[in-house]
Scaffold this motif. Structure first.
Motif, mmCIF file in Angstrom:
data_model
loop_
_atom_site.group_PDB
_atom_site.id
_atom_site.type_symbol
_atom_site.label_atom_id
_atom_site.label_comp_id
_atom_site.label_asym_id
_atom_site.label_seq_id
_atom_site.Cartn_x
_atom_site.Cartn_y
_atom_site.Cartn_z
ATOM 1 N N VAL A 197 9.077 9.321 -1.960
ATOM 2 C CA VAL A 197 7.697 9.818 -1.688
ATOM 3 C C VAL A 197 7.212 11.352 -2.178
ATOM 4 C CG1 VAL A 197 5.540 10.065 -0.182
ATOM 5 C CG2 VAL A 197 7.154 8.150 0.003
ATOM 6 N N GLY A 198 8.310 12.225 -1.582
ATOM 7 C CA GLY A 198 8.191 13.642 -1.764
ATOM 8 C C GLY A 198 9.524 14.246 -2.107
ATOM 9 N N HIS A 199 9.806 14.542 -3.244
ATOM 10 C CA HIS A 199 11.124 15.044 -3.661
ATOM 11 C C HIS A 199 10.949 16.457 -3.180
ATOM 12 C CE1 HIS A 199 11.315 11.534 -6.461
ATOM 13 N NE2 HIS A 199 12.056 11.100 -5.512
ATOM 14 N N GLY A 200 11.762 16.987 -2.307
ATOM 15 C CA GLY A 200 11.668 18.537 -2.011
ATOM 16 C C GLY A 200 10.390 18.757 -1.199
ATOM 17 N N GLY A 201 9.510 17.906 -1.061
ATOM 18 C CA GLY A 201 8.232 17.986 -0.666
ATOM 19 C C GLY A 201 7.012 18.019 -1.409
ATOM 20 N N ILE A 202 7.725 17.792 -2.896
ATOM 21 C CA ILE A 202 6.561 17.698 -4.026
ATOM 22 C C ILE A 202 6.131 16.147 -4.241
ATOM 23 C CG2 ILE A 202 6.447 18.010 -6.515
ATOM 24 C CD1 ILE A 202 8.709 20.055 -6.439
ATOM 25 N N PRO A 203 5.075 16.088 -3.984
ATOM 26 C CA PRO A 203 4.446 14.458 -4.135
ATOM 27 C C PRO A 203 4.887 13.896 -5.429
ATOM 28 C CG PRO A 203 2.834 15.852 -3.363
ATOM 29 C CD PRO A 203 3.864 16.707 -3.797
ATOM 30 N N GLU A 204 5.620 12.636 -5.275
ATOM 31 C CA GLU A 204 6.097 11.796 -6.532
ATOM 32 C C GLU A 204 4.734 10.905 -6.675
ATOM 33 O OE1 GLU A 204 6.776 9.356 -9.297
ATOM 34 O OE2 GLU A 204 6.675 8.275 -7.220
ATOM 35 N N THR A 205 4.262 11.082 -7.947
ATOM 36 C CA THR A 205 2.872 10.343 -8.203
ATOM 37 C C THR A 205 2.878 9.385 -9.182
ATOM 38 O OG1 THR A 205 2.683 12.257 -10.109
ATOM 39 C CG2 THR A 205 1.778 12.890 -8.019
ATOM 40 N N SER A 206 4.008 8.794 -9.602
ATOM 41 C CA SER A 206 4.129 7.891 -10.511
ATOM 42 C C SER A 206 4.824 6.476 -10.137
ATOM 43 C CB SER A 206 4.540 8.291 -11.689
ATOM 44 O OG SER A 206 4.436 7.292 -12.941
ATOM 45 N N PHE A 207 5.891 6.704 -9.766
ATOM 46 C CA PHE A 207 6.785 5.376 -9.296
ATOM 47 C C PHE A 207 6.210 4.846 -8.007
ATOM 48 C CE2 PHE A 207 10.335 3.488 -7.186
ATOM 49 C CZ PHE A 207 10.596 2.170 -7.999
ATOM 50 N N TRP A 208 6.172 5.762 -7.008
ATOM 51 C CA TRP A 208 5.437 5.535 -5.552
ATOM 52 C C TRP A 208 4.079 4.774 -5.724
ATOM 53 C CZ3 TRP A 208 7.335 3.882 -1.309
ATOM 54 C CH2 TRP A 208 6.418 3.882 -0.214
ATOM 55 N N GLU A 209 3.320 5.305 -6.732
ATOM 56 C CA GLU A 209 1.888 5.082 -6.964
ATOM 57 C C GLU A 209 2.133 3.558 -7.281
ATOM 58 O OE1 GLU A 209 -2.506 4.995 -7.260
ATOM 59 O OE2 GLU A 209 -1.030 6.085 -5.858
ATOM 60 N N TYR A 210 2.933 3.315 -8.325
ATOM 61 C CA TYR A 210 3.135 1.933 -8.857
ATOM 62 C C TYR A 210 3.652 0.679 -7.851
ATOM 63 C CZ TYR A 210 6.435 -1.426 -11.359
ATOM 64 O OH TYR A 210 7.049 -2.290 -11.982
ATOM 65 N N LEU A 211 4.439 1.232 -6.838
ATOM 66 C CA LEU A 211 4.877 0.258 -6.008
ATOM 67 C C LEU A 211 4.166 -0.711 -5.342
ATOM 68 C CD1 LEU A 211 8.299 1.820 -4.862
ATOM 69 C CD2 LEU A 211 7.962 0.156 -6.438
ATOM 70 N N PRO A 212 2.996 -0.061 -4.620
ATOM 71 C CA PRO A 212 2.161 -0.937 -3.885
ATOM 72 C C PRO A 212 1.405 -2.022 -4.804
ATOM 73 C CG PRO A 212 1.681 1.183 -3.563
ATOM 74 C CD PRO A 212 2.658 1.540 -4.619
ATOM 75 N N GLY A 213 1.236 -1.949 -6.154
ATOM 76 C CA GLY A 213 0.771 -3.063 -6.828
ATOM 77 C C GLY A 213 1.894 -4.178 -6.867
ATOM 78 N N ARG A 214 3.080 -3.783 -6.981
ATOM 79 C CA ARG A 214 4.115 -4.700 -7.585
ATOM 80 C C ARG A 214 4.480 -5.411 -5.912
ATOM 81 N NH1 ARG A 214 7.049 -7.000 -9.828
ATOM 82 N NH2 ARG A 214 9.115 -6.386 -10.168
ATOM 83 N N TRP A 215 4.211 -4.749 -4.862
ATOM 84 C CA TRP A 215 4.649 -5.187 -3.317
ATOM 85 C C TRP A 215 3.413 -5.881 -2.903
ATOM 86 C CZ3 TRP A 215 7.140 -0.319 -0.850
ATOM 87 C CH2 TRP A 215 8.398 -0.107 -1.548
ATOM 88 N N GLY A 216 2.178 -5.823 -3.200
ATOM 89 C CA GLY A 216 1.122 -6.177 -2.546
ATOM 90 C C GLY A 216 0.344 -7.394 -3.114
ATOM 91 N N ASN A 217 1.215 -8.350 -3.296
ATOM 92 C CA ASN A 217 0.804 -9.772 -3.526
ATOM 93 C C ASN A 217 0.862 -10.489 -2.397
ATOM 94 O OD1 ASN A 217 0.795 -9.019 -6.543
ATOM 95 N ND2 ASN A 217 2.971 -8.971 -6.261
ATOM 96 N N GLY A 218 -0.305 -11.139 -2.103
ATOM 97 C CA GLY A 218 -0.485 -11.919 -0.961
ATOM 98 C C GLY A 218 -2.088 -12.416 -0.761
ATOM 99 N N LEU A 219 -2.235 -13.153 0.599
ATOM 100 C CA LEU A 219 -3.533 -13.726 0.789
ATOM 101 C C LEU A 219 -4.003 -12.919 2.184
ATOM 102 C CD1 LEU A 219 -2.549 -17.599 1.125
ATOM 103 C CD2 LEU A 219 -3.690 -16.234 -0.573
ATOM 104 N N ASN A 220 -2.910 -12.169 2.967
ATOM 105 C CA ASN A 220 -3.579 -11.325 3.929
ATOM 106 C C ASN A 220 -3.463 -10.136 3.811
ATOM 107 O OD1 ASN A 220 -3.893 -14.005 5.596
ATOM 108 N ND2 ASN A 220 -1.491 -13.918 5.316
ATOM 109 N N GLN A 221 -3.864 -9.197 4.923
ATOM 110 C CA GLN A 221 -3.709 -7.794 4.822
ATOM 111 C C GLN A 221 -2.366 -7.169 4.429
ATOM 112 O OE1 GLN A 221 -5.999 -6.641 8.390
ATOM 113 N NE2 GLN A 221 -7.589 -5.852 7.277
ATOM 114 N N ILE A 222 -2.467 -6.159 4.029
ATOM 115 C CA ILE A 222 -1.246 -5.210 3.391
ATOM 116 C C ILE A 222 -1.109 -3.969 3.926
ATOM 117 C CG2 ILE A 222 -0.614 -6.720 1.623
ATOM 118 C CD1 ILE A 222 -1.455 -4.727 -0.129
ATOM 119 N N GLU A 223 0.036 -3.416 4.338
ATOM 120 C CA GLU A 223 0.013 -1.949 4.624
ATOM 121 C C GLU A 223 -0.611 -1.024 3.490
ATOM 122 O OE1 GLU A 223 3.237 1.173 6.271
ATOM 123 O OE2 GLU A 223 3.770 -0.751 5.688
ATOM 124 N N ASP A 224 -1.348 -0.084 3.749
ATOM 125 C CA ASP A 224 -2.137 0.469 2.727
ATOM 126 C C ASP A 224 -1.247 1.903 2.348
ATOM 127 O OD1 ASP A 224 -3.875 1.902 1.104
ATOM 128 O OD2 ASP A 224 -5.571 1.786 2.489
#
Length: 545
Positions: A197-224
């Motif tokens: 999420v934050g390499h050395g405290g610097i926000p990672e803005t691409s891969f971590w942003e991409y992952l929720p779309g890969r993980w968030g497939n379902g019928l019910n609520q997911i962690e935001d």
């Protein structure tokens, strides 16, 4: 369980948008393999989740191998199409292999049952999804105990898989469920905040942003995850809950790391081996592309030697293994595997190389400064040429004395490179898909420079990330930067190069899946102070020859 409250949102995609069909139990037999689709498993709170199970047609009891991840139990990934640069040989797996998971048509004939699970809240499994959380670990433990008590099971459960399928192993192994007998973490982070999420405290803005779309497939609520990331810039109880309690792990473990997953799995996997309490643990570190290497025949045979011993009680080559086997790299896909007794490698000597006017010196240097424009990709470099063959394996640490002319913060990016005797950069495999990577990387948002003194060592500074300590223009400030572990050989006449700049040193065109840092705080020119009372230096790990 948690001392914070999760935030949930609707799923990013419905299952049918991504090829997930409604659960309908089905049992077929193919080439001696019983295939059970959409087996319902009831968790301790009554929630039903679904798994696909592959097991032997014969009457022999099988050892369950569980692959736990959010990518979909139904989903076979054709790497050559989806990730062509990963160089995965599709012939190394059957069409029943889930993403980053073991191939059931290899394992079942050898006496195993492969179980691919859709965790709570993903795809058609019931409940609300959380990711790499204590709650998910409890669900995983329930499935381990379920698998260990089925009539077709021999009661000895193992875990396998790459990336998330490894990170989830660390979390459930903390709980030491009774039927869990062996784990095989194959490259997976252990500290979500520091390693993703934050390499050395610097926000990672691409891969971590991409992952929720890969993980968030379902019928019910997911962690935001995206909202949590925006609202939690520091390492707090939430991020602590996504950091593995490695010391609690006691189960036998065969751990595979790579030098090549800088900015993703390298650090955490090696920390996993170092910190777990298992009496029986082995470490294998390679310099190749992670997906390709996981499925190569030699790697799969290593996995089976380990599982055969602990899950089937068979004699295997495990008795001849060194505790640590690592690749000392020479160049891309060139290197030598070397045995060792421990990690960090026994006999390692740490030497300081002092920053000078474009050089790295073994002796302290006279006072000098170098400045660079932090916003236009300008970099400064420092080289050290080895006079004799030298092998560097382990952690590096960089101490810098810095100042700014404007603003109140700095984002620093660091790369270690190898140069051949002619001064050309020597490339290495990198981030599963690339061929021109570094020896190692490091990062620091300078306002996050406060160290966790209890967790830090001279060769591995660990930052608290719990508050910001802003800078004043003109003030000279010391900082310590963690550089992720690596293993590289240098011949006499070859050089190590230290690169410092204000943005990502390596980048690739989107949509390539890669770690990027695009929300930066740099302004204007920044200065590195060296020599005299400002002894900026690079600590390197030298192995005995």
């Amino acid at each position: 369980m948690s001392d914070f409250e999760y935030k949930f949102i609707p799923p990013h995609h419905a299952p049918d948008e991504r090829g997930g069909k409604p659960p309908a139990y089905e049992k077929t037999i193919l080439d001696g393999v019983i295939i059970e689709k959409d087996v319902a498993i009831t968790l301790r709170d009554g929630v039903t989740i679904y798994a696909d199970i592959y097991r032997p047609e014969n009457e022999n009891k099988a050892a369950p191998l569980i692959a736990w991840g959010p990518y979909g139990k139904h989903g076979h990934t054709q790497y050559s199409v989806n990730f062509p640069k990963a160089e995965v040989d599709d012939s190394n797996m059957s069409d029943y292999t889930a993403f980053e998971a073991p191939d059931p048509f290899y394992w079942v004939p050898h006496g195993y049952a492969v179980i691919n699970v859709d965790p709570r809240g993903t795809w058609h499994s019931e409940g609300r999804a959380t990711y790499l959380s204590p709650e998910e670990a409890e669900d995983f433990a329930d499935v381990i105990e379920w698998a260990g008590t089925q009539e077709w099971s021999n009661g000895n459960v193992g875990l396998s898989g790459v990336s998330y399928l490894t990170s989830s192993q660390w979390r459930v192994a903390e709980l030491n469920p009774p039927h869990l007998k062996a784990i095989n973490p194959w490259e997976g982070w252990t500290d979500t905040y520091r390693e993703v999420v934050g390499h050395g405290g610097i926000p990672e803005t691409s891969f971590w942003e991409y992952l929720p779309g890969r993980w968030g497939n379902g019928l019910n609520q997911i962690e935001d995850l995206r909202r949590e990331t925006r609202e939690r810039p520091f390492f707090d109880a939430y991020w602590q809950s996504k950091s593995a309690n490695l010391e609690k792990i006691k189960v036998p473990a065969f751990i595979c790391a790579s030098w090549t997953d800088q900015a993703l799995h390298t650090r955490g996997t090696l920390e996993g081996f170092r910190k777990i309490s298992s009496d029986e643990k082995w470490l294998y570190v390679h310099g190749r592309k992670k997906w390709a290497h996981y499925y190569e025949a030699e790697s799969v045979e290593m996995q089976r030697a380990f599982f055969d011993h602990f899950l089937l009680g068979k004699e295997s080559d495990l008795k001849n293994w060194p505790k640590v086997l690592y690749e000392a790299r020479d160049a891309y896909y060139q290197g030598e595997e070397i045995s060792a007794k421990e990690w960090p490698i026994e006999g390692t000597k740490y030497q300081s190389l002092h920053l000078g006017d474009g050089t790295l010196e073994t002796e302290p240097t006279p006072p000098v400064t170098k400045s660079y424009n932090s916003t236009n990709g300008e970099s400064v470099t420092f080289d050290h040429t080895f006079t004799k063959a030298t092998t560097l394996v382990g952690h590096m640490a960089l101490r810098l004395w810095l100042s700014i002319e404007e603003g109140d913060d700095m984002d620093i990016f660091v790369a270690i490179q190898k140069l051949d005797a002619a001064g050309n950069i020597v490339p290495f495999a990198f981030y599963a898909q690339f061929e021109d990577g570094p020896v190692a990387l490091g990062w620091l948002r300078v306002s996050h420079r406060e160290l966790d003194e209890d967790a830090s060592t001279p060769f591995m500074p660990v930052h608290k990330h719990q508050r910001e300590l802003k800078l004043m223009p003109g003030e000279i400030t010391p900082v310590d930067i963690e550089i992720w572990p690596s293993g590289t050989r240098f011949a006499a006449g070859e050089s190590l190069r230290l690169v410092i700049q204000g943005s990502d040193i390596y980048d690739y065109p989107k949509p390539s899946v890669y770690a990027r840092h695009e929300s930066l705080r740099n302004k204007g020119r920044q200065t590195i102070h060296m020599g005299g009372k400002h002894d900026s230096n690079l600590l390197i790990p030298i192995l005995p020859q």
